[in-house]
Design a protein around this motif. Structure first.
Motif, PDB file in Angstrom:
ATOM      1  N   HIS A 183       5.975 -11.793  29.429  1.00 18.85           N
ATOM      2  CA  HIS A 183       6.034 -10.174  29.480  1.00 18.85           C
ATOM      3  C   HIS A 183       4.643  -9.708  29.354  1.00 18.85           C
ATOM      4  N   ILE A 184       4.235  -8.431  29.658  1.00 21.64           N
ATOM      5  CA  ILE A 184       3.057  -7.989  29.533  1.00 21.64           C
ATOM      6  C   ILE A 184       3.199  -6.660  28.977  1.00 21.64           C
ATOM      7  N   GLU A 185       2.570  -6.186  27.725  1.00 29.69           N
ATOM      8  CA  GLU A 185       2.729  -4.983  27.116  1.00 29.69           C
ATOM      9  C   GLU A 185       1.241  -4.105  27.065  1.00 29.69           C
ATOM     10  N   ILE A 186       1.289  -2.878  27.565  1.00 29.54           N
ATOM     11  CA  ILE A 186       0.046  -2.144  27.582  1.00 29.54           C
ATOM     12  C   ILE A 186       0.250  -0.920  26.737  1.00 29.54           C
ATOM     13  N   GLY A 187      -1.067  -0.284  25.964  1.00 33.73           N
ATOM     14  CA  GLY A 187      -0.981   0.967  25.520  1.00 33.73           C
ATOM     15  C   GLY A 187      -1.335   1.964  26.591  1.00 33.73           C
ATOM     16  N   VAL A 188      -0.681   3.132  26.186  1.00 33.76           N
ATOM     17  CA  VAL A 188      -0.691   4.271  26.986  1.00 33.76           C
ATOM     18  C   VAL A 188      -0.932   5.706  26.220  1.00 33.76           C
ATOM     19  N   ALA A 189      -1.724   6.485  26.753  1.00 29.19           N
ATOM     20  CA  ALA A 189      -2.096   7.765  26.006  1.00 29.19           C
ATOM     21  C   ALA A 189      -1.047   8.585  25.821  1.00 29.19           C
ATOM     22  N   ASP A 190      -0.077   8.847  26.807  1.00 29.91           N
ATOM     23  CA  ASP A 190       1.179   9.768  26.990  1.00 29.91           C
ATOM     24  C   ASP A 190       2.339   8.859  27.326  1.00 29.91           C
ATOM     25  N   VAL A 191       3.075   8.483  26.303  1.00 30.86           N
ATOM     26  CA  VAL A 191       4.344   7.870  26.563  1.00 30.86           C
ATOM     27  C   VAL A 191       5.197   8.060  27.456  1.00 30.86           C
ATOM     28  N   ALA A 192       5.558   9.462  26.966  1.00 29.71           N
ATOM     29  CA  ALA A 192       6.640  10.088  27.880  1.00 29.71           C
ATOM     30  C   ALA A 192       6.109  10.365  29.337  1.00 29.71           C
ATOM     31  N   ALA A 193       5.046  10.521  29.710  1.00 30.26           N
ATOM     32  CA  ALA A 193       4.504  10.664  31.082  1.00 30.26           C
ATOM     33  C   ALA A 193       4.549   9.265  31.622  1.00 30.26           C
ATOM     34  N   SER A 194       4.129   8.323  30.876  1.00 29.79           N
ATOM     35  CA  SER A 194       4.027   6.886  31.474  1.00 29.79           C
ATOM     36  C   SER A 194       5.442   6.579  31.740  1.00 29.79           C
ATOM     37  N   ARG A 195       6.254   6.780  30.861  1.00 31.22           N
ATOM     38  CA  ARG A 195       7.631   6.276  31.133  1.00 31.22           C
ATOM     39  C   ARG A 195       8.023   6.799  32.347  1.00 31.22           C
ATOM     40  N   ARG A 196       8.010   8.043  32.734  1.00 33.59           N
ATOM     41  CA  ARG A 196       8.639   8.725  33.920  1.00 33.59           C
ATOM     42  C   ARG A 196       7.764   8.009  34.964  1.00 33.59           C
ATOM     43  N   PHE A 197       6.518   7.809  34.881  1.00 39.67           N
ATOM     44  CA  PHE A 197       5.866   7.237  35.966  1.00 39.67           C
ATOM     45  C   PHE A 197       6.290   5.804  36.312  1.00 39.67           C
ATOM     46  N   TYR A 198       6.420   4.944  35.140  1.00 42.21           N
ATOM     47  CA  TYR A 198       6.857   3.510  35.317  1.00 42.21           C
ATOM     48  C   TYR A 198       8.451   3.307  35.755  1.00 42.21           C
ATOM     49  N   PRO A 253      13.325  -7.268  29.345  1.00 43.43           N
ATOM     50  CA  PRO A 253      11.835  -6.484  29.592  1.00 43.43           C
ATOM     51  C   PRO A 253      11.014  -7.512  29.808  1.00 43.43           C
ATOM     52  N   VAL A 254      10.348  -7.390  31.141  1.00 44.60           N
ATOM     53  CA  VAL A 254       9.004  -8.251  31.263  1.00 44.60           C
ATOM     54  C   VAL A 254       7.715  -7.364  31.191  1.00 44.60           C
ATOM     55  N   PHE A 255       8.118  -5.893  31.252  1.00 45.99           N
ATOM     56  CA  PHE A 255       6.867  -4.947  31.135  1.00 45.99           C
ATOM     57  C   PHE A 255       6.938  -3.836  30.289  1.00 45.99           C
ATOM     58  N   TRP A 256       6.129  -3.826  29.179  1.00 45.69           N
ATOM     59  CA  TRP A 256       6.463  -3.001  28.213  1.00 45.69           C
ATOM     60  C   TRP A 256       5.302  -1.862  28.051  1.00 45.69           C
ATOM     61  N   ILE A 257       5.579  -0.543  27.631  1.00 44.77           N
ATOM     62  CA  ILE A 257       4.489   0.265  27.244  1.00 44.77           C
ATOM     63  C   ILE A 257       4.620   0.650  25.890  1.00 44.77           C
ATOM     64  N   HIS A 258       3.485   1.145  25.153  1.00 45.99           N
ATOM     65  CA  HIS A 258       3.833   1.746  23.990  1.00 45.99           C
ATOM     66  C   HIS A 258       2.385   2.749  23.772  1.00 45.99           C
ATOM     67  N   GLY A 259       2.893   3.705  22.873  1.00 49.26           N
ATOM     68  CA  GLY A 259       1.669   4.582  22.594  1.00 49.26           C
ATOM     69  C   GLY A 259       0.533   4.157  21.978  1.00 49.26           C
ATOM     70  N   GLU A 260      -0.765   4.588  22.542  1.00 48.70           N
ATOM     71  CA  GLU A 260      -1.894   4.174  21.903  1.00 48.70           C
ATOM     72  C   GLU A 260      -2.984   5.183  21.856  1.00 48.70           C
ATOM     73  N   ASP A 294      -6.239   4.916  21.516  1.00 41.69           N
ATOM     74  CA  ASP A 294      -7.191   4.173  22.332  1.00 41.69           C
ATOM     75  C   ASP A 294      -6.948   3.360  23.182  1.00 41.69           C
ATOM     76  N   THR A 295      -6.835   3.627  24.483  1.00 43.71           N
ATOM     77  CA  THR A 295      -6.060   2.640  25.379  1.00 43.71           C
ATOM     78  C   THR A 295      -7.206   1.589  25.945  1.00 43.71           C
ATOM     79  N   GLY A 296      -8.429   1.894  25.337  1.00 44.45           N
ATOM     80  CA  GLY A 296      -9.483   0.650  25.620  1.00 44.45           C
ATOM     81  C   GLY A 296      -9.686   0.765  27.325  1.00 44.45           C
ATOM     82  N   ARG A 297     -10.021  -0.622  27.771  1.00 43.29           N
ATOM     83  CA  ARG A 297     -10.470  -0.783  29.324  1.00 43.29           C
ATOM     84  C   ARG A 297      -9.270  -0.907  29.953  1.00 43.29           C
ATOM     85  N   PRO A 298      -9.238  -0.283  31.121  1.00 45.15           N
ATOM     86  CA  PRO A 298      -8.050  -0.548  32.004  1.00 45.15           C
ATOM     87  C   PRO A 298      -7.962  -2.031  32.370  1.00 45.15           C
TER      88      PRO A 298
END
Length: 130
Positions: free
Chosen positions: A6-21, A56-63, A65-69
């Protein structure tokens, strides 16, 4: 056997990223399969896991500082799936960085599209069959 579990990334806006993904991964047959309540996470933000068959193979969580893309390439079985991922990404706030098409520099059957997600991560959908 898949090499990546699996892969997990930090996102700035969890709700918007959830809709996007949810929109972007749907053409690949991936959907939201796990939602973790913020009270059960170390960061105190929700975690969302996308996958197939309940895994689940792809995860997102609130962060903050999302750091480098990062770059994530999702396998598509058909070129139509690549096209659908690209269209879904653009329709939900993604930024086009490479329209669907053959990428000869990789090989003659490498059909891919590239977009940036709301946090600037580089996503690719790729079909490597004829």
């Amino acid at each position: 056997m898949d090499i990546i579990n699996h892969i997990e990334i930090g996102v700035a806006d969890v709700a918007a990223s959830r809709r996007f993904y949810e929109a972007v991964l749907a053409p690949l047959g991936l959907s939201l399969v796990v939602s973790v309540d913020p009270a059960r996470t170390a960061r105190g933000t929700p975690r969302y896991g996308f996958g197939r068959d309940g895994y689940p193979v792809f995860w997102i969580h609130g962060e903050e500082d999302t750091g480098r893309p990062i770059h994530v390439a999702f396998t598509a079985v058909t070129r139509a799936q690549v096209d659908a991922v690209h269209a879904a990404a653009l329709a939900t706030g993604g930024t086009d960085t490479g329209a669907p098409g053959i990428r000869e520099r990789y090989h003659p059957r490498y059909y891919a599209a590239f977009v940036l997600d709301p946090d600037g991560n580089n996503l690719e959908a790729v079909c490597q069959s004829a």
